[in-house]
Design an enzyme around this catalytic site. Structure first.
Site, short mmCIF file in Angstrom:
data_model
loop_
_atom_site.label_atom_id
_atom_site.label_comp_id
_atom_site.label_asym_id
_atom_site.label_seq_id
_atom_site.Cartn_x
_atom_site.Cartn_y
_atom_site.Cartn_z
N ILE A 1 0.83 -1.21 0.00
CA ILE A 1 0.00 0.00 0.00
C ILE A 1 0.87 1.26 0.00
O ILE A 1 1.69 1.46 0.89
CB ILE A 1 -0.94 0.01 1.22
CG1 ILE A 1 -1.81 -1.26 1.24
CG2 ILE A 1 -1.80 1.26 1.22
CD1 ILE A 1 -2.70 -1.44 0.03
N GLU A 2 0.64 2.10 -0.98
CA GLU A 2 1.40 3.34 -1.09
C GLU A 2 0.50 4.56 -1.21
O GLU A 2 0.95 5.64 -1.60
CB GLU A 2 2.37 3.25 -2.26
CG GLU A 2 3.37 2.09 -2.11
CD GLU A 2 4.42 2.04 -3.20
OE1 GLU A 2 4.77 3.11 -3.74
OE2 GLU A 2 4.90 0.93 -3.50
#
Length: 300
Positions: free
Chosen positions: A155-156
């Site tokens: 997750i970014e």
């Protein structure tokens, strides 16, 4: 008789001293994890697992989900999910699993259109993942009938609701087959997107991305930056921790570690942690080009 007993005791004690180091030596062997799915030139999933190099494969990425979006997987160049063309990947998944290799679906990635707007939204995404990739049922399973081993949080972007997603996915383990959870946070601690999720203590594997962040990646000139970051990460509650690295210089802007430096300077340090799990490489395509895993395999 006394002389014979003394000789026997002496020989036995000598043998004990010889095997004593082996009894207390720490063989903290790890495994290699790899990402697959973003380059057609990396070969099939079946061939990936047939190399015998990897013990976990992350299929990347489910790059669209949450906030009312219709979830969509992107296996760049391998297949077209819009026409159900990725269902053939099920044969590769099942082949890997027969070999004892775990296969996880990686959600998120550096590019994509995703994010969670609320805990309720997170629960909806968890239901979708369960029915379409894990042990549930759906008429539109993108990867066919294969049941994946778990979900990887790469997750970014996106808000604070990934903790709710982790909890709901973990709850599905109560139905029988364990749902493994992994995460790939950036090395600056704590990770701005995954801190909440990791704080749940539910993650089996954490492969920290020690690249693209000079302040915490390994360099021979300043190894302490990496060591400090590693110590912070391994202080949180999770199963095993992995050194995440680019598999070639071309795979990341920075953070590539020469295989000899990894073996001589990084491994002796990280193996001191009882939570050490091994190395994560991004990705299979770059590993093929560099032969990185083959160079470190015997030392992991």
């Amino acid at each position: 008789m006394a002389a014979l007993f003394t000789k026997f005791f002496s020989q036995a004690f000598t043998i004990f001293l010889m095997i004593l180091p082996a009894l207390f030596s720490k063989t903290n062997a790890g495994v290699i994890v790899v990402y697959w799915g973003q380059n057609a030139g990396e070969g099939s999933l079946t061939n990936t697992c047939n190399t015998g190099k990897y013990r976990v494969v992350n299929i990347g990425f489910l790059s669209k989900f949450g906030n009312g979006r219709r979830p969509q997987i992107n296996l760049s160049g391998h297949c077209n999910p819009a026409s159900n063309g990725c269902q053939g990947v099920r044969a590769g998944i099942k082949n890997c699993q027969r070999k004892g290799i775990k296969v996880l679906l990686s959600i998120g990635g550096g590019a994509g259109n995703y994010g969670l707007s609320s805990d309720a939204d997170a629960n909806s995404v968890a239901v979708y993942l369960w029915n379409n990739f894990l042990g549930g049922q759906s008429n539109s399973r993108p990867l066919g009938s294969a049941v994946l081993d778990g979900i990887d949080f790469n997750i970014e972007k996106g808000g604070p609701h990934y903790a709710a997603l982790a909890r709901r996915l973990s709850d599905y383990s109560k139905r029988g087959k364990k749902v493994y959870l992994s995460a790939a946070p950036q090395c600056p601690f704590p990770d701005q997107y995954l801190n909440g999720a990791l704080s749940t203590g539910l993650f089996d594997y954490v492969w920290v991305q020690f690249y693209n962040h000079p302040q915490c990646q390994f360099t021979t000139s300043n190894p302490n930056a990496f060591r400090d970051s590693w110590n912070k990460w391994t202080s949180i509650k999770a199963g095993q921790f992995f050194v995440g690295l680019p598999a070639s210089r071309q795979a990341a802007d920075s953070g590539f570690v020469n295989p000899n430096d990894l073996k001589n300077q990084v491994f002796p340090f990280v193996k001191g942690s009882p939570k050490y799990g091994g190395v994560m490489l991004y990705d299979k395509f770059n590993d093929d080009k560099s032969g990185y895993s083959s160079q470190i395999r015997g030392s992991v």
